[in-house]
Design an enzyme around this catalytic site. Sequence first.
Site, PDB file in Angstrom:
ATOM      1  N   HIS B  57      -5.242   8.975   1.809  1.00 47.48           N
ATOM      2  CA  HIS B  57      -3.950   9.403   2.441  1.00 47.48           C
ATOM      3  C   HIS B  57      -4.233  10.385   3.575  1.00 47.48           C
ATOM      4  O   HIS B  57      -3.278  11.278   3.725  1.00 47.48           O
ATOM      5  CB  HIS B  57      -3.313  10.291   1.310  1.00 47.48           C
ATOM      6  CG  HIS B  57      -3.006   9.516   0.074  1.00 47.48           C
ATOM      7  ND1 HIS B  57      -2.258   8.328  -0.131  1.00 47.48           N
ATOM      8  CD2 HIS B  57      -3.471   9.803  -1.029  1.00 47.48           C
ATOM      9  CE1 HIS B  57      -2.320   7.764  -1.265  1.00 47.48           C
ATOM     10  NE2 HIS B  57      -3.035   8.744  -2.033  1.00 47.48           N
ATOM     11  N   HIS B 219       0.830   4.759  -2.982  1.00 46.41           N
ATOM     12  CA  HIS B 219      -0.480   4.048  -3.418  1.00 46.41           C
ATOM     13  C   HIS B 219       0.015   2.486  -3.567  1.00 46.41           C
ATOM     14  O   HIS B 219      -0.449   1.682  -4.204  1.00 46.41           O
ATOM     15  CB  HIS B 219      -0.781   4.298  -4.994  1.00 46.41           C
ATOM     16  CG  HIS B 219      -1.148   5.873  -5.066  1.00 46.41           C
ATOM     17  ND1 HIS B 219      -0.083   6.722  -5.298  1.00 46.41           N
ATOM     18  CD2 HIS B 219      -1.963   6.538  -4.662  1.00 46.41           C
ATOM     19  CE1 HIS B 219      -0.637   8.073  -5.692  1.00 46.41           C
ATOM     20  NE2 HIS B 219      -1.859   8.049  -5.136  1.00 46.41           N
TER      21      HIS B 219
END
Lengths: 333, 333
Positions: B57, B219
Amino acid sequence: MKKLINKPEDVVREELEGIVVAHPDLVTVHFDPNYVIRADAPVKGKAAVISGGGSGHEPMHGGFVGVGMLDAACPGAVFTSPTPDQMLEATKAVNGGAGVLHIVKNYTGDIMNFEMAADLARSEGIEIESVVINDDVAVEDSLYTAGRRGVGTTVLAEKVCGAAAEAGRPIKEVAELCRKVNGWGRSMGMALTSCTVPHAGRPTFDLPENEMEIGIGIHGEPGRKRLPLASADEITAMLMEPILGDLPYKAGDQVLLFVNGMGGTPLIELYVVYRKAYEMATKHGLKVARNLIGPFITSLEMAGMSITLLKLDDDLIKLWDAPVKTPGLRWGM
Amino acid sequence: MKKLINKPEDVVREELEGIVVAHPDLVTVHFDPNYVIRADAPVKGKAAVISGGGSGHEPMHGGFVGVGMLDAACPGAVFTSPTPDQMLEATKAVNGGAGVLHIVKNYTGDIMNFEMAADLARSEGIEIESVVINDDVAVEDSLYTAGRRGVGTTVLAEKVCGAAAEAGRPIKEVAELCRKVNGWGRSMGMALTSCTVPHAGRPTFDLPENEMEIGIGIHGEPGRKRLPLASADEITAMLMEPILGDLPYKAGDQVLLFVNGMGGTPLIELYVVYRKAYEMATKHGLKVARNLIGPFITSLEMAGMSITLLKLDDDLIKLWDAPVKTPGLRWGM
């Protein structure tokens, strides 16, 4: 074509409309002809610095307009040179009476149109300096260019020259500095995937799942060679070796190491590349004194990266560290 | 799988090795267990702020460690929670005797492991506050989460709480502020493409060329619905409407508008989205007082974006504007 756009022909205008509402404190946008200028332009008595080129390389150049960097940027259509008209109007809008430097990437269209704009501006009594950036060691001539293409060093030249102009240096000195930066900058890039120009609607080139292109240009124009996909370390070496082999400087010199994302490559991978590039630069005897890591001169959503090495002296370090406040690059203010 | 990596199992370690050589002035990296801490940690007498979560991320969270933001970040494997061990060691390393705030995104693994680390740290005499971020309006429960997921507001909470801690506010106040930010933040995201976790080697999900996923998690976990590809304006409305419908604030309030890239979407498209999101927020009666535009909480190379709205009061504006110096966010220093 999967993009967050409306009509392909509206992308650039709508992007600029986004900039208008996002950064009114930093920049003002003029439409028809399109250009982005500092919110406080023209700055009386300050040398002005302008760049421009096709859109699709964001944040370059529009994202680098602001205090301590560019006075104006002229965005063309995607991967298409801006017109002389845009460049002329931008030049007039930022002219504070102390001359205007045009930083031009070496692409045939950009060169031609900036030259025409410079002639027109001079005929209106504005002092124009013009410096061509041609730092790409990958190829000598290409689809868009005679001679080496202008790539990553452009970002660094815009920062350094913008800082020099902000500090009150005269236009001739700022232009000389820009030539020094171009002389000391070397770059090379690669692509894992193509990109898709919105109005074309299909990928610029085909690149099979197990291949990559080494030495790619920022418009997806051909590089040196197609090769089977390799590891990050191997790919980094394929770019660093030609760059290191072409450096006009020696062991012990200080450098800025710039690992640039092409648009579709995430930061986690750029740090993997930086690690290897840093190791190779250091082994070559260079002292990496500054760096820049991220997507700064992109090719739409292309996956890939480029590496730029710029030799630094004390003056360049001071100018690099100077405060800057633009949408795309900011520190110290 | 086209990525700039070496062995999939080495990506996170090699990324951290890149950070080590890139930012020694800002951060120190500890390996086994992996954590990133401020170069000057621990800061005596200052409340410390920690976050962490799966890698993939970036720049969140490791890129937000530095003066004025996080004291430490704990990167797990890609899309995998860090271990209690990492969080405990990071907590001890940054503890300046004034307590440590854990900012935890609402994912089951993160919650469980941060709780365990907090218990262990308390048993060693460290005062721990813990705040869970759960700002995603897209879904109530998902593959990784009970309740709403924690997404974009996390970045804003890390900035604001880091500034408050830097200003010397006590740990209980910083935690209270974090709860306020979470209460005032609302987000939703979407994907044009999947992403590929390196050790999986294949896309997390299939998304045909003419479809998109609205309400995606960071995700790649399922969102609200699959729909045919639409225009940027339509897509922006599909995210803004649920966000605006869920806001605990009213016309006239000031907000921060955050348009976040998922990793593979270029900046030019984010500005097209920002333009429409700004228009809708303004029509709703909100005053967009601050913004953030770019890839800050990403999902590897996923193409797509998320939008976050955070209500601002004068204190939050002051803390947002406060100087920050991290690899991923920097101004004022």
